[in-house]
Design a protein around this motif. Structure first.
Motif, PDB file in Angstrom:
ATOM      1  N   TYR A  11       0.831  -1.205   0.000  1.00 50.74           N
ATOM      2  CA  TYR A  11       0.000   0.000   0.000  1.00 50.74           C
ATOM      3  C   TYR A  11       0.865   1.254   0.000  1.00 50.74           C
ATOM      4  CZ  TYR A  11      -4.673  -2.042   0.518  1.00 50.74           C
ATOM      5  OH  TYR A  11      -5.861  -2.698   0.286  1.00 50.74           O
ATOM      6  N   ARG A  21      -6.454   1.756  -2.904  1.00 51.03           N
ATOM      7  CA  ARG A  21      -7.419   0.664  -2.750  1.00 51.03           C
ATOM      8  C   ARG A  21      -7.121  -0.441  -3.751  1.00 51.03           C
ATOM      9  NH1 ARG A  21     -12.905   3.509  -3.406  1.00 51.03           N
ATOM     10  NH2 ARG A  21     -11.871   4.883  -1.926  1.00 51.03           N
ATOM     11  N   SER A  23      -8.723  -4.704  -4.871  1.00 53.49           N
ATOM     12  CA  SER A  23      -9.595  -5.834  -4.555  1.00 53.49           C
ATOM     13  C   SER A  23      -8.815  -6.895  -3.790  1.00 53.49           C
ATOM     14  CB  SER A  23     -10.158  -6.437  -5.845  1.00 53.49           C
ATOM     15  OG  SER A  23      -9.120  -7.061  -6.589  1.00 53.49           O
ATOM     16  N   LEU A  54      -7.119  -0.458   7.443  1.00 54.35           N
ATOM     17  CA  LEU A  54      -7.824  -0.660   6.185  1.00 54.35           C
ATOM     18  C   LEU A  54      -9.324  -0.651   6.434  1.00 54.35           C
ATOM     19  CD1 LEU A  54      -5.772  -3.591   4.546  1.00 54.35           C
ATOM     20  CD2 LEU A  54      -5.629  -1.133   4.003  1.00 54.35           C
ATOM     21  N   VAL A  57     -14.248  -1.877   0.993  1.00 53.19           N
ATOM     22  CA  VAL A  57     -14.914  -1.100  -0.065  1.00 53.19           C
ATOM     23  C   VAL A  57     -15.355  -2.073  -1.150  1.00 53.19           C
ATOM     24  CG1 VAL A  57     -13.663   1.078   0.304  1.00 53.19           C
ATOM     25  CG2 VAL A  57     -12.698  -0.666  -1.223  1.00 53.19           C
ATOM     26  N   LEU A  59     -15.458  -2.588  -5.099  1.00 51.39           N
ATOM     27  CA  LEU A  59     -14.788  -2.102  -6.296  1.00 51.39           C
ATOM     28  C   LEU A  59     -15.368  -2.803  -7.522  1.00 51.39           C
ATOM     29  CD1 LEU A  59     -11.116  -2.250  -4.953  1.00 51.39           C
ATOM     30  CD2 LEU A  59     -12.596  -0.245  -5.090  1.00 51.39           C
ATOM     31  N   TYR A  65     -10.277  -3.416  -0.284  1.00 53.03           N
ATOM     32  CA  TYR A  65      -9.950  -2.675   0.933  1.00 53.03           C
ATOM     33  C   TYR A  65      -9.190  -1.406   0.575  1.00 53.03           C
ATOM     34  CZ  TYR A  65     -11.656  -6.622   3.487  1.00 53.03           C
ATOM     35  OH  TYR A  65     -12.489  -7.582   3.986  1.00 53.03           O
ATOM     36  N   ALA A  66      -9.554  -0.334   1.273  1.00 48.05           N
ATOM     37  CA  ALA A  66      -8.943   0.971   1.043  1.00 48.05           C
ATOM     38  C   ALA A  66      -8.226   1.431   2.306  1.00 48.05           C
ATOM     39  CB  ALA A  66     -10.011   1.995   0.655  1.00 48.05           C
TER      40      ALA A  66
END
Length: 262
Positions: A11, A21, A23, A54, A57, A59, A65-66
């Motif tokens: 990240y 972000r 998947s 995290l 989210v 997508l 995860y963002a």
């Protein structure tokens, strides 16, 4: 490199500048070259969600995860230190922190680890010094709801003697020498036409090893370091090789982020 550390590195080094972000499927694919199995990736994600690093989210590629604001801030601060080109000239003054005794052992150990990460060293259990105020200190103390008396101070004595008591420069220098040897073998083992997944893996291990010095090297002023400090040579090597390997590593990341769920 464990799954949680690899996710932080991924990240911070790649996804932060790509909307922060990804998947779950992409995260699994991206950590596969590091020999991290899918169950370990999912377990590490769950732990990072519980710790507010995290957030889930949805997508187009599937569940993902963002970064949370807390994590984005920490990664940005870390990046500034990982890729720093140097500090401003030292003023000759020290930043001194004095805390009330922390009774809880777990909290005391977290504080010790966090302050060491910011470049401070303990003179006693409740007194810490650093060569400059850390811009990350306020967030740390607010997060731990821990007040501290702070002093901007000069030393009546030899600063090199103080440094020798507070930090083990011999051990840090030895660690740099070992890292240079290991990094040269890691990078040297890559063929000129190595596939981008292997370049990504090598660069990830290079960056991860370098980031570990954030917990060891306080970034002392040059005038307080021994002549021929190996940290300077190590940084030059890291910056050169990290930049050289980035295009292929980035291509691997982009290709795997664009894939759908399989």
């Amino acid at each position: 490199m464990n799954a949680r550390a690899a996710l932080f590195d991924l990240y911070g080094d790649h996804l932060r500048i790509r909307a922060g972000r990804a998947s779950v499927a992409a995260l699994v694919r991206l950590l596969a070259p590091l020999d991290i199995a899918p169950p370990a990736v999912r377990t590490a994600i769950s732990r990072m969600v519980r710790q507010d690093w995290l957030a889930p989210v949805r997508l187009p590629q599937g569940p993902g995860y963002a970064l949370t604001p807390k994590c984005a801030r920490r990664l940005d601060e870390t990046a500034l230190r990982v890729y720093r080109s140097g500090f401003a000239p030292w003023s000759g003054r020290w930043h001194v922190l004095v805390f009330q005794p922390v009774r809880d052992r777990g909290r005391r150990e977290r504080l010790r680890a966090d302050l060491s990460f910011l470049g401070y060293a303990s003179l006693s259990e409740n007194t810490w010094i650093g060569p400059r105020p850390s811009p990350e200190l306020d967030a740390l103390l607010e997060g731990q709801t821990l007040p501290a008396d702070r002093f901007d101070s000069t030393l009546d004595g030899d600063p090199r003697s103080l440094v020798a008591r507070a930090w083990d420069l011999h051990a840090i220098a030895h660690a740099y020498e070992e890292w240079i040897t290991h990094a040269a073998c890691l990078v040297g083992g890559l063929a000129a036409d190595a596939p981008d997944d292997r370049v990504f893996a090598a660069r990830s291990r290079l960056v991860h090893g370098w980031r570990n010095f954030l917990f060891r090297d306080p970034g002392l002023p040059q005038e307080l370091l021994p002549p021929g400090w190996p940290g300077d040579r190590a940084r030059a090597y890291f910056e050169q090789e990290a930049a050289r390997l980035l295009p292929a590593a980035a291509a691997f990341v982009d290709r795997n982020l664009d894939k759908g769920v399989h």
